[in-house]
Write an enzyme that holds these catalytic residues in place. Structure first.
Site, mmCIF file in Angstrom:
data_model
loop_
_atom_site.group_PDB
_atom_site.id
_atom_site.type_symbol
_atom_site.label_atom_id
_atom_site.label_comp_id
_atom_site.label_asym_id
_atom_site.label_seq_id
_atom_site.Cartn_x
_atom_site.Cartn_y
_atom_site.Cartn_z
ATOM 1 N N CYS A 66 14.069 -0.398 26.278
ATOM 2 C CA CYS A 66 13.489 -0.772 27.433
ATOM 3 C C CYS A 66 13.823 -0.382 28.099
ATOM 4 O O CYS A 66 13.685 -0.469 29.870
ATOM 5 C CB CYS A 66 12.882 -2.744 27.468
ATOM 6 S SG CYS A 66 14.906 -3.370 27.448
ATOM 7 N N HIS A 103 21.458 -14.330 39.110
ATOM 8 C CA HIS A 103 20.017 -13.861 38.375
ATOM 9 C C HIS A 103 20.662 -12.669 37.673
ATOM 10 O O HIS A 103 21.593 -11.565 38.005
ATOM 11 C CB HIS A 103 18.854 -13.013 39.405
ATOM 12 C CG HIS A 103 18.216 -12.311 39.417
ATOM 13 N ND1 HIS A 103 17.127 -13.040 38.098
ATOM 14 C CD2 HIS A 103 17.176 -10.844 38.583
ATOM 15 C CE1 HIS A 103 16.224 -11.753 38.045
ATOM 16 N NE2 HIS A 103 16.519 -11.083 38.164
ATOM 17 N N HIS A 106 15.481 -11.318 32.707
ATOM 18 C CA HIS A 106 13.961 -12.464 31.588
ATOM 19 C C HIS A 106 14.199 -12.685 30.487
ATOM 20 O O HIS A 106 14.830 -12.073 29.730
ATOM 21 C CB HIS A 106 12.979 -11.586 32.170
ATOM 22 C CG HIS A 106 12.536 -12.074 34.067
ATOM 23 N ND1 HIS A 106 13.074 -10.974 34.677
ATOM 24 C CD2 HIS A 106 11.991 -12.591 34.835
ATOM 25 C CE1 HIS A 106 12.806 -11.276 35.894
ATOM 26 N NE2 HIS A 106 12.052 -12.376 35.818
ATOM 27 N N ASP A 110 9.427 -11.477 22.740
ATOM 28 C CA ASP A 110 9.313 -10.411 21.433
ATOM 29 C C ASP A 110 10.559 -9.452 20.878
ATOM 30 O O ASP A 110 10.094 -8.219 20.704
ATOM 31 C CB ASP A 110 8.182 -9.158 21.897
ATOM 32 C CG ASP A 110 8.825 -8.512 23.482
ATOM 33 O OD1 ASP A 110 10.337 -9.090 23.743
ATOM 34 O OD2 ASP A 110 8.959 -7.803 24.222
ATOM 35 N N ARG A 118 14.004 -11.921 23.374
ATOM 36 C CA ARG A 118 14.577 -11.157 23.691
ATOM 37 C C ARG A 118 15.064 -10.958 25.005
ATOM 38 O O ARG A 118 14.375 -10.926 26.374
ATOM 39 C CB ARG A 118 13.860 -9.437 24.173
ATOM 40 C CG ARG A 118 14.387 -8.718 24.543
ATOM 41 C CD ARG A 118 13.405 -7.263 24.995
ATOM 42 N NE ARG A 118 12.238 -7.163 24.716
ATOM 43 C CZ ARG A 118 11.767 -6.713 26.231
ATOM 44 N NH1 ARG A 118 12.244 -6.274 26.713
ATOM 45 N NH2 ARG A 118 10.187 -7.212 26.729
ATOM 46 N N CYS A 120 17.103 -9.984 28.889
ATOM 47 C CA CYS A 120 16.377 -8.329 28.801
ATOM 48 C C CYS A 120 17.146 -8.560 30.240
ATOM 49 O O CYS A 120 16.831 -9.052 31.349
ATOM 50 C CB CYS A 120 15.166 -7.986 29.631
ATOM 51 S SG CYS A 120 15.004 -6.595 30.214
#
Ligand SMILES: [Zn+2]
Length: 133
Positions: A66, A103, A106, A110, A118, A120
Protein backbone atom coordinates in the site's frame (compact mmCIF):
# COMPACT_ATOMS: atom_id res chain seq x y z
CA UNK A 1 -5.51 24.29 23.60
CA UNK A 2 -3.74 24.25 26.97
CA UNK A 3 -0.53 26.23 27.65
CA UNK A 4 1.34 22.95 28.06
CA UNK A 5 0.13 21.66 24.73
CA UNK A 6 1.05 24.96 23.01
CA UNK A 7 4.58 24.72 24.40
CA UNK A 8 4.87 21.10 23.27
CA UNK A 9 3.72 22.01 19.79
CA UNK A 10 6.16 24.92 19.53
CA UNK A 11 8.98 22.57 20.51
CA UNK A 12 7.86 19.94 18.00
CA UNK A 13 7.61 22.53 15.24
CA UNK A 14 11.28 23.37 15.79
CA UNK A 15 12.42 19.75 16.01
CA UNK A 16 10.37 17.98 13.34
CA UNK A 17 10.32 18.42 9.59
CA UNK A 18 7.23 20.22 8.22
CA UNK A 19 5.88 16.86 7.00
CA UNK A 20 6.49 15.14 10.34
CA UNK A 21 4.72 18.00 12.11
CA UNK A 22 1.80 17.98 9.67
CA UNK A 23 1.27 14.21 9.95
CA UNK A 24 1.62 13.86 13.71
CA UNK A 25 -0.03 17.09 14.88
CA UNK A 26 -2.50 17.83 12.10
CA UNK A 27 -3.44 14.23 11.24
CA UNK A 28 -1.89 14.44 7.81
CA UNK A 29 -0.95 11.57 5.54
CA UNK A 30 2.29 11.27 3.61
CA UNK A 31 2.02 10.32 -0.05
CA UNK A 32 2.14 6.56 -0.65
CA UNK A 33 5.58 5.09 -1.44
CA UNK A 34 7.36 8.31 -0.42
CA UNK A 35 8.03 7.55 3.25
CA UNK A 36 11.46 6.38 4.30
CA UNK A 37 10.15 3.29 6.10
CA UNK A 38 7.67 2.06 3.47
CA UNK A 39 10.12 -0.49 2.07
CA UNK A 40 12.48 -0.53 5.05
CA UNK A 41 13.55 -4.04 6.09
CA UNK A 42 16.16 -3.56 8.84
CA UNK A 43 15.73 -5.41 12.13
CA UNK A 44 14.85 -3.16 15.04
CA UNK A 45 12.21 -1.10 16.77
CA UNK A 46 10.03 1.68 15.37
CA UNK A 47 9.46 4.56 17.77
CA UNK A 48 7.20 7.60 18.00
CA UNK A 49 9.00 10.46 16.24
CA UNK A 50 7.55 12.92 18.77
CA UNK A 51 8.18 11.29 22.15
CA UNK A 52 10.41 8.28 21.44
CA UNK A 53 8.03 5.61 22.78
CA UNK A 54 8.66 2.17 21.25
CA UNK A 55 5.61 1.43 19.10
CA UNK A 56 6.25 -1.36 16.59
CA UNK A 57 8.92 -3.95 15.87
CA UNK A 58 10.34 -5.05 12.53
CA UNK A 59 9.28 -8.68 13.18
CA UNK A 60 5.66 -7.62 12.84
CA UNK A 61 6.13 -5.43 9.78
CA UNK A 62 4.89 -6.78 6.47
CA UNK A 63 4.67 -5.60 2.90
CA UNK A 64 1.03 -4.71 2.32
CA UNK A 65 1.81 -3.17 -1.05
CA UNK A 66 0.00 0.00 0.00
CA UNK A 67 3.03 2.28 0.14
CA UNK A 68 3.09 2.83 3.89
CA UNK A 69 4.84 0.87 6.63
CA UNK A 70 2.37 -1.81 7.73
CA UNK A 71 2.36 -3.89 10.89
CA UNK A 72 0.03 -6.66 12.00
CA UNK A 73 0.51 -5.94 15.71
CA UNK A 74 1.84 -3.03 17.82
CA UNK A 75 4.65 -3.73 20.29
CA UNK A 76 2.12 -3.58 23.12
CA UNK A 77 -1.56 -2.74 22.95
CA UNK A 78 -1.28 0.03 25.52
CA UNK A 79 1.31 1.94 23.47
CA UNK A 80 -1.32 3.11 21.04
CA UNK A 81 -4.83 4.47 21.23
CA UNK A 82 -7.54 3.87 18.66
CA UNK A 83 -10.24 6.36 17.74
CA UNK A 84 -13.20 6.26 15.39
CA UNK A 85 -12.44 8.62 12.50
CA UNK A 86 -15.26 9.72 10.21
CA UNK A 87 -13.28 12.36 8.27
CA UNK A 88 -13.06 12.39 4.47
CA UNK A 89 -16.44 10.63 4.18
CA UNK A 90 -15.06 7.31 5.46
CA UNK A 91 -15.36 5.41 8.71
CA UNK A 92 -11.87 4.41 9.76
CA UNK A 93 -10.03 3.69 12.98
CA UNK A 94 -7.32 6.23 13.69
CA UNK A 95 -4.21 5.15 15.60
CA UNK A 96 -2.37 7.57 17.88
CA UNK A 97 0.60 7.34 20.26
CA UNK A 98 -0.82 6.69 23.74
CA UNK A 99 1.97 8.68 25.36
CA UNK A 100 1.78 11.93 23.39
CA UNK A 101 -1.32 11.72 21.15
CA UNK A 102 0.69 11.99 17.94
CA UNK A 103 -1.28 10.83 14.90
CA UNK A 104 0.30 7.67 13.50
CA UNK A 105 -2.07 6.33 10.86
CA UNK A 106 -5.05 3.98 10.71
CA UNK A 107 -5.77 0.33 11.46
CA UNK A 108 -7.72 -1.82 9.00
CA UNK A 109 -9.05 -5.36 9.34
CA UNK A 110 -7.54 -6.74 6.14
CA UNK A 111 -4.14 -7.74 7.55
CA UNK A 112 -2.47 -11.15 7.66
CA UNK A 113 -2.88 -13.87 10.28
CA UNK A 114 -2.72 -14.23 13.22
CA UNK A 115 -4.35 -10.87 13.98
CA UNK A 116 -5.99 -10.06 10.64
CA UNK A 117 -5.06 -6.45 11.32
CA UNK A 118 -3.10 -3.97 9.25
CA UNK A 119 -1.67 -0.99 11.10
CA UNK A 120 -1.01 1.39 8.24
CA UNK A 121 1.43 3.93 9.66
CA UNK A 122 3.06 7.04 8.22
CA UNK A 123 6.87 6.91 8.03
CA UNK A 124 6.76 10.57 9.08
CA UNK A 125 5.33 9.50 12.46
CA UNK A 126 8.13 7.03 13.14
CA UNK A 127 11.73 6.90 14.24
CA UNK A 128 13.82 3.71 14.02
CA UNK A 129 16.30 2.12 16.40
CA UNK A 130 18.31 -0.75 14.84
CA UNK A 131 18.63 -3.86 16.97
CA UNK A 132 21.93 -3.81 18.86
CA UNK A 133 24.52 -6.38 17.91
ZN1 LIG B 1 4.49 9.69 21.09
Amino acid sequence: MSERRKQDQAELRRRLSPLQFHVTQEKGTERAFTGKYAAHAEVGTYTCVCCGTDLFESKKKFDAGCGWPSFWLPLAGDRIHQHRDTSHGMVRTEVTCAACDAHLGHVFDDGPEPTGLRYCINSASLGFRPKAG
